[in-house]
Design an enzyme around this catalytic site. Sequence first.
Site, PDB file in Angstrom:
ATOM      1  N   TYR A 167       1.940  23.094   4.873  1.00  0.00           N
ATOM      2  CA  TYR A 167       1.162  24.529   5.277  1.00  0.00           C
ATOM      3  C   TYR A 167       2.318  25.403   6.086  1.00  0.00           C
ATOM      4  CZ  TYR A 167      -2.384  27.714   5.784  1.00  0.00           C
ATOM      5  OH  TYR A 167      -3.264  28.952   5.680  1.00  0.00           O
ATOM      6  N   MET A 218      -0.909  29.343  12.864  1.00  0.00           N
ATOM      7  CA  MET A 218      -1.650  30.329  12.147  1.00  0.00           C
ATOM      8  C   MET A 218      -3.227  30.068  11.647  1.00  0.00           C
ATOM      9  SD  MET A 218       0.206  33.191  11.010  1.00  0.00           S
ATOM     10  CE  MET A 218       0.168  33.397   9.167  1.00  0.00           C
ATOM     11  N   HIS A 223      -5.785  33.630  12.206  1.00  0.00           N
ATOM     12  CA  HIS A 223      -5.122  34.478  10.992  1.00  0.00           C
ATOM     13  C   HIS A 223      -5.688  34.035   9.723  1.00  0.00           C
ATOM     14  CE1 HIS A 223      -2.036  36.162   8.373  1.00  0.00           C
ATOM     15  NE2 HIS A 223      -1.650  36.921   9.469  1.00  0.00           N
ATOM     16  N   ASP A 224      -5.455  32.842   9.445  1.00  0.00           N
ATOM     17  CA  ASP A 224      -5.759  32.221   8.196  1.00  0.00           C
ATOM     18  C   ASP A 224      -7.279  31.653   7.957  1.00  0.00           C
ATOM     19  OD1 ASP A 224      -3.101  33.097   7.590  1.00  0.00           O
ATOM     20  OD2 ASP A 224      -2.580  30.780   7.133  1.00  0.00           O
ATOM     21  N   THR A 225      -8.049  31.890   9.186  1.00  0.00           N
ATOM     22  CA  THR A 225      -9.112  30.973   9.281  1.00  0.00           C
ATOM     23  C   THR A 225     -10.078  31.993   9.601  1.00  0.00           C
ATOM     24  OG1 THR A 225      -8.615  30.257  11.425  1.00  0.00           O
ATOM     25  CG2 THR A 225      -8.410  28.629   9.911  1.00  0.00           C
TER      26      THR A 225
END
Length: 454
Positions: A167, A218, A223-225
């Site tokens: 990731y 991230m 941001h990604d959650t």
Amino acid sequence: MYALASLVLLPVVLAAQVPQFVPPSEGPLVASSIYPGFNNGSLPKAEQVSGKAFQRIIHIWLENTDFLSANSTAAFNTLATQGIRLDQYCALTHPSEPNYVASVGGDFFGMGDDNLYNIPANISTVVDLLEAKNISWASYQENIPFDGYEGYNYTSKNYVNTSAPGYVYYVRKHNPTIIYDSVASVPSRLARHRNFNDFAADVNASALPQWMFVTPNMVDDGHDTSVDYAASWLQYWLFPLLNDTNFNDNGTLIVLTFDENESYTENNCVLALLLGGAVPSRARGTTDSTYYTHYSLLSTVEANWGLGSLGRGDTNKTLSNVFSFVAAATGYKNLNISSSEVLTNATGTIPGPLNPGLYVPFTAPNTSAVGAGGGSVFVASGMNTSFTAAVAPSPVNLTQQNKTVPWSGPRNGSNAVNSTGSGSGKSGAVDMREGIVGAAIFGTILAGVVALLV
């Protein structure tokens, strides 16, 4: 012990469920094996330079959240009882990277994307101002693979979903000082971009610097959650550190905020909290409705230590009010202005050297400006002070000429643009909420917004 929520694809909305928070280690001061490297020892202890309102400032940035969303989250409300809630604090533009760049350099130079840029070495930053007064500093980036890594991103082992490929936990666009060649081209400065294992070593050795920029990875920054995931990270990381005097003593100011909001159609205001032992006890649990922006981070530091300025957005008095308790301690007079009077959600509409559609070369700072610290404007070696905005040519469209801005792409001698850690699988992993969602949001085009030429 920490169960993971299944990442189930929902065909209708094309979005994945947000995973449950997974702590990287047993605590913020316990070295984590999920980071590519452990640490390189602690920073040397530096002599403290006395400030008027605080002795250390720690910037912690989270991602892409509207004010109301963050303000309704329990963890943020708990923290607000211990500090000052800023309810008129605004980001400067969209998307992420230009806000980070502006917070340390006083301008985003027309940038309207998250591409790889290397701002030339004659453009100054807060690092120049700090080092001119021997004030120590460092950038702590959670999953940066090694000190001074300059790559565009880095793919690590997926510790949130161990059955998934590697990731992209670290991205350069959230590491502001390394984007400037005035920092990245100087080895001693480059080495001050450190990971969270280094951070733990520095705290345990009582060696934290006086100016710090902290970026979670991230997923931890939301941001990604989601904002709830970021709140869980705060409970894991920040809450215990608030009780550690090596991190938070009587002279520490912690600024917790977001890079931008998520609603491009609304004014770009975000929640910000002032925390730490330097916050006056009488002000804790209060709300400050003064209008601030990311430029206030610069002006506040300049006022506190009597620094010079960058002669850019940090000296634009409309956009750079000093945090009120610091203004009171330093004698600085803020402007009385409301965030509703200034729109700061322009994207790609401002001419500059990092805008391929409205390209203008880098110009000199305003050398006659007076910042909140009262010192002179810092002018870097090699800066042509006569090439100002007043004499710059009209903007040109490089895209129509099939050209890119000269400052894009990797710096000569820097690391690979995109790297993958050992055993981490493919690079460029998608957003855990599915990339299509982010593309829809960040592809929004806003017409008619007010362009702020700073």
